[in-house]
Design an enzyme around this catalytic site. Structure first.
Site, PDB file in Angstrom:
ATOM      1  CB  THR A  46     -55.057  62.014  -6.491  1.00 15.68           C
ATOM      2  OG1 THR A  46     -55.272  61.751  -5.093  1.00 15.68           O
ATOM      3  CG2 THR A  46     -53.949  61.113  -6.991  1.00 15.68           C
ATOM      4  CD  GLU A  55     -66.328  63.443  -4.938  1.00 16.86           C
ATOM      5  OE1 GLU A  55     -66.890  62.687  -5.754  1.00 16.86           O
ATOM      6  OE2 GLU A  55     -65.138  63.791  -5.032  1.00 16.86           O
ATOM      7  CE  LYS A  67     -51.736  53.214  -8.971  1.00 18.67           C
ATOM      8  NZ  LYS A  67     -52.521  52.749  -7.779  1.00 18.67           N
ATOM      9  CB  CYS A 121     -67.094  60.206  -9.734  1.00 20.65           C
ATOM     10  SG  CYS A 121     -67.505  59.346 -11.269  1.00 20.65           S
TER      11      CYS A 121
END
Length: 476
Positions: free
Chosen positions: A226, A375, A171, A278
């Site tokens: 998440t 972040e 996905k 990231c």
């Protein structure tokens, strides 16, 4: 490429247009330019069932044959690199050359992973017993990929999962589904039906996929927030998980560096891909002896960098990828203004259409500032001074995150000494963001669980099985 190009999901080796659609924006314009299938629960069930049905044959396929499929995937990606990269620029926003890096990086990851073998460990082989541990596929893998690097981060998951003999339901992110859908279309004749299924959808699809009873393993890259939800959902059936999550990477710049020579590298450590990496530098600690000249050098270089539409020649930094992230970055900037922090450059939203934020550098905000603690995932960098090593190591480690960090120094031994004290999964010395299919990558603390790359990453998609054979038993 036509703006009305039809995109389809790939389920059981076939094109599935989907009964529902959702719009995909070009972030440089803030306008919808295409539609993608919005996978329904029934269509997801079909994808998972197809992966389940394909699993027995695929896991029995000799590993050398599986490697051939992976090399064929790499070849298709490389052959269609320009088409995929141009589409990626439209939906993701990054400059074309960087989009090519994302796409061809995916091809490289497949090709290099195909060189690996699954280990077999003999722990005892004597007159009494033969004990061997082998690694088998886990089953059906849900691979969930973020919007910042859609192709190479998909390869991080697909390559080891397929090599290990698993089948996959992939996905892509809701805001960047098109390049992944197109790639799946291109490799339908390369991958056996059902082995790789690609579905797209809005925010409802992720929880459906991770909570599906037909999924055995989840590999997720995304935010820590998440990731917690993914782990919570996986706990109901104790699904295995690999989580590559957020970071708040610190760079520590020692006083013995050449300021003029290093400024450009330090700039791109923070601002590559519009800061949407990231492992981008999110906090930069500079020794007080060079703080003033280095901040000046960074600002002067920033003034030369072109921010704009990634499809335009010469663009070096594109837009923020989506509206939600754009608003979050603006909120962090506004918070810094409200607190009275000093800006060296930037700090204002662009008046151009799309989701543009100019390069923004803050001058020595306090450690408790949101822009330091959170972040930002955008083109905003807090620059801070330090005086001694114990102090800066403590500040660098004072975070819930532990993905990466970098140390910059002419004294490699001293840099290694600092690196050894940093609580992260990866540390770079005099560089940053270098990843290899042959090196393990994963986060400490709340930056993740498990790892990707190398044998460690391959075994994330395997179930260990130990067989003990007793020798010379009296009854045989």
């Amino acid at each position: 490429m036509s703006a009305d190009m039809n995109f389809t999901m790939t389920i059981n080796g076939k094109a599935v247009a989907g009964t529902e659609k959702f719009g995909v924006e070009n972030p440089a314009l803030g306008e919808v330019f295409a539609e993608a299938p919005n996978c329904t629960q029934a269509e997801l069930d079909e994808a998972v069932a197809a992966a389940r049905a394909a699993l027995p044959a695929w896991r029995k396929t000799p590993i050398e044959k599986r490697k051939e499929v992976m090399l064929a995937i790499a070849g298709v990606i490389a052959q269609n690199g320009e088409e995929l990269a141009r589409l990626l620029t439209r939906e993701q926003g990054k400059p074309f050359e960087q989009a090519m890096g994302d796409v061809l990086g995916g091809a490289h990851w497949f090709a290099e992973t195909a060189k690996m073998d699954i280990p077999e460990i003999v722990s005892q082989d004597d007159d009494e017993r033969y004990t061997v541990t082998r690694y088998e596929p886990i089953g059906v893998v849900a691979a969930i990929v973020p919007w910042n690097f859609p192709i190479i981060l998909a390869a991080f998951k697909l390559a080891p999962a397929l090599l290990a003999g698993n089948t996959v339901v992939l996905k892509p992110a809701p805001t960047t589904p098109l390049t992944t859908l197109r790639l799946a279309e291109l490799i339908r004749d390369v991958v056996p039906a059902g082995v790789l299924n690609v579905v797209s959808g809005d925010d409802r699809l992720g929880p459906w996929l991770t909570g599906h009873s037909g999924i055995d393993k989840i590999s997720f890259t995304g935010s820590t927030q998440t990731g917690r939800k993914v782990m919570e959902g996986a706990s109901k059936e104790l699904k295995k998980v690999t989580l590559e999550l957020g970071g708040n990477d610190a760079a520590i710049v020692m006083p013995d560096v050449n300021v003029e020579a290093i400024a450009q590298e330090l700039f791109w450590a923070a601002f590559q891909n519009t800061g949407q990496i990231c492992i981008a530098t999110k906090r930069m600690y500079v020794h007080k002896d060079i703080y003033e000249p280095l901040k000046t050098a960074l600002v002067e270089y920033a003034k030369t960098v072109k921010v704009g539409d990634g499809s335009q020649q010469g663009t070096q930094i594109g837009p923020i990828q989506n509206k939600a992230q754009y608003q979050r970055v603006l909120d962090l900037i506004q918070d810094s203004k409200d607190k009275g922090y000093k800006f060296l450059i930037g700090g204002e939203a662009s008046e151009a259409p799309g989701y543009f934020v100019p390069v923004t550098i803050l001058d020595n905000p306090p450690e408790e500032a949101r822009i330091v603690q959170e972040e930002q995932f955008g083109p905003v960098l807090p620059l801070m001074s330090f005086e001694n090593l114990d102090e800066v190591v403590s500040r660098a480690n004072d975070t819930i995150y532990g993905l990466g960090a970098s140390v910059w120094s002419a004294d490699i031994a001293k840099a290694q000494e600092i690196a050894d004290q940093l609580e992260t999964g990866t540390v770079w010395i005099n560089e940053t963001q270098h990843l290899s299919p042959h090196a393990s990558f994963g986060g400490a603390k709340q930056s993740g669980i498990g790892s990707e790359g190398a044998e460690h990453g391959l075994l994330e998609f395997c179930q260990a099985k130990t067989t003990n054979i007793r020798r010379n038993a009296a009854f045989v």
